[in-house]
Design an enzyme around this catalytic site. Structure first.
Site, short mmCIF file in Angstrom:
data_model
loop_
_atom_site.label_atom_id
_atom_site.label_comp_id
_atom_site.label_asym_id
_atom_site.label_seq_id
_atom_site.Cartn_x
_atom_site.Cartn_y
_atom_site.Cartn_z
N HIS A 82 0.84 -1.20 0.00
CA HIS A 82 0.00 0.00 0.00
C HIS A 82 0.87 1.25 0.00
CE1 HIS A 82 -3.50 2.52 0.72
NE2 HIS A 82 -2.75 3.19 1.57
N ASP A 161 -15.34 2.03 8.21
CA ASP A 161 -14.32 2.98 7.75
C ASP A 161 -14.89 3.95 6.73
OD1 ASP A 161 -11.57 4.03 7.26
OD2 ASP A 161 -11.98 3.19 5.28
N ARG A 168 -15.04 12.14 9.13
CA ARG A 168 -13.79 12.82 9.49
C ARG A 168 -13.48 13.93 8.49
NH1 ARG A 168 -10.01 8.20 8.93
NH2 ARG A 168 -8.38 9.73 9.23
N SER A 183 -7.63 3.16 9.57
CA SER A 183 -8.41 3.22 8.33
C SER A 183 -7.70 2.44 7.22
CB SER A 183 -8.59 4.69 7.94
OG SER A 183 -9.08 4.83 6.64
N LYS A 187 -8.58 -1.79 5.78
CA LYS A 187 -8.89 -2.13 4.39
C LYS A 187 -7.96 -3.22 3.86
CE LYS A 187 -9.22 2.34 3.73
NZ LYS A 187 -9.61 3.72 3.52
N1 URA Z 1 -6.35 7.12 3.53
C1 URA Z 1 -7.25 6.31 4.12
O1 URA Z 1 -7.63 5.29 3.55
N2 URA Z 1 -7.72 6.63 5.32
C2 URA Z 1 -7.33 7.73 5.98
O2 URA Z 1 -7.77 7.97 7.07
C3 URA Z 1 -6.38 8.59 5.35
C4 URA Z 1 -5.92 8.25 4.12
#
Ligand code: URA
Ligand code: CA
Length: 433
Positions: A82, A161, A168, A183, A187
């Site tokens: 990632h 999320d 957020r 977050s 994923k």
């Molecule tokens: N990317 C994400 O997937 N989540 C975040 O909180 C910030 C950047």
């Protein structure tokens, strides 16, 4: 349990238990906890932080809020990579075929998303015929056969999320390390990764503009991975200027092809070899990082990385002959060079602003409804530290509109020249494992 008591507890700087965190995430996902209470909670976390244990519990609660992908039918250790944002970040397109060619299974679930350019799927769709509408069975079969497949995001992964990230975004609570770390990691874990290699960017084009913040985010994510039994490591890499030369969808596919041939930009190739070595090592296909790197270098030299890319494209309906003839990729109508107005050295190429210039051409989506022009974008001809003569090209602009004064102006404003010699920035700042 009452949400108001948990908000108060966090507000006062206390750590929440696993049960309390699960209560919050479950309640928020199913609508029992309203946005206003979750907003207050996010703000309390923003100011008080979370312990490593809380952050790991929050991550797993978000994983459990929805479906998870079962990759157990894929042989071997599934390593996911990632990268946190960035401009012209072509690493996924290179790394997939590169590590697959040495036997590491890459089961990539990817998105389109918003941004300066499209996501990995948009980029790949510039290959005529390529598609990601494959069934889960087909996806698993292809990874077992070719070691690489890409599928679009399907199913209901980490709904907590999705909801919390949107909240957020409008409550000034995005920039909290435990919230960002959980977050991202939720994923990756929901998508079935056994091991995770993180590429945390720092600089103008990154989420984390400051090196110390990037390090803290990387540490938080590695800690989560370790606590929940997923081997995780992070590289901190430079995103003060765009990575590689190309910023645009088809242009980045072309750049990935060049890199898989060993003819790509030096920084992109180096970062891919470093990230790739860690992927190969975590997948236990090599007994040291040095061995892993040699395997990848050999795969580039002997053409097997490029073959892996062709096989992958063809397996998902793509015209693999683009690899030998990139002129079959979408082509822009106008190709215009941005000429240097004076002699000097390139001192700064402000990554996020350059990304915005690519978006002005139509390379990215400003909103979910925008359509992307796969052909357009930018190819840098100079990078920070390079000498430049007046009249030389700084950037080649690929456009489908003739009048591009807005783009040119943005580029001139954000490519700063200096009369003094300038050092190229460090590419890799640190490694956290
Ligand atoms: N990317 C994400 O997937 N989540 C975040 O909180 C910030 C950047
Ligand atoms: Ca690039």
């Amino acid at each position: 349990m009452r949400m108001v008591d948990l908000i108060e507890k966090k507000r006062d700087g206390e750590a929440l238990t696993k049960e309390e965190i699960q209560f919050i995430i479950q309640g928020y996902t199913n609508g029992e906890i309203p946005d206003y209470q979750m907003s207050a909670f996010a703000m309390a976390v923003f100011f008080q932080g979370m312990t490593a244990e809380e952050t790991a519990e929050l991550t797993m609660a978000m994983v459990q809020s929805g479906e998870t992908i079962d990759l157990s039918k894929i042989d071997g250790i599934k390593v996911d990579k990632h990268s946190t944002g960035g401009v012209g970040d072509t690493t996924t397109l290179v790394l997939g075929p590169l590590v697959a060619s040495v036997g590491v299974p890459v089961a990539k679930m990817s998105g389109r998303g918003l941004g300066h350019t499209g996501g990995t799927i948009d980029k790949l769709e510039s290959v005529p015929g390529f598609h990601v509408e494959i069934s889960n069975e087909e996806f698993i079969e292809l990874v077992n056969k070719n070691k690489l497949a890409v599928v679009g995001q399907s199913g209901n992964l980490t709904p907590a999320d999705k909801k919390l990230y949107a909240l957020r975004d409008v409550t000034a609570t995005v920039n909290s390390i435990p919230l960002i770390a959980s977050s991202i990691m939720s994923k990756k874990i929901a998508a079935g990764a056994d091991a995770i290699v993180l590429d945390v960017k720092t600089g103008a084009g990154a989420f984390m503009k400051e090196l110390d913040d990037a390090k803290a985010l990387a540490k938080a994510m590695v800690e989560i991975g370790t606590r929940v039994g997923r081997q995780t490591m992070a590289i901190i890499s430079d995103m003060s200027q765009p990575l590689g030369y190309a910023i645009g969808n088809a242009l980045e596919v072309k750049e990935a092809i060049d890199t898989l041939k060993g003819e790509g930009p030096e920084d992109l190739q180096e970062l891919c070899l470093v990230l790739g070595s860690h992927m190969v090592y975590l997948a236990k296909k090599a007994s040291s990082l040095e061995e892993a790197r040699h395997m990848l270098e050999r795969a580039i030299e002997d053409g097997s990385a490029l073959e892996a890319f062709k096989r992958f494209l063809a397996a998902q309906g793509g015209d693999a002959s683009v690899v030998d003839d990139p002129s079959k990729l979408p082509q822009a109508k106008y190709v215009i060079d941005l000429e240097a107005k004076e002699d000097g050295y390139v001192a700064e190429i402000v990554a996020d602003e350059i990304g915005t210039a690519a978006m002005l051409l139509g390379a990215g989506r400003a909103t979910k409804e925008s359509t992307i022009d796969l052909a357009v974008g930018l190819v840098l001809r100079k990078k920070v530290g390079d000498a430049v003569k007046k009249g030389e090209s700084l950037v080649t602009i690929y456009s489908n509109r003739e009048q591009i004064d807005d783009v040119k102006q943005k580029l001139y404003e954000n490519i700063r020249l200096s009369s003094e010699r300038v050092q190229a920035p460090t590419l890799i700042y640190d490694k956290i494992s």
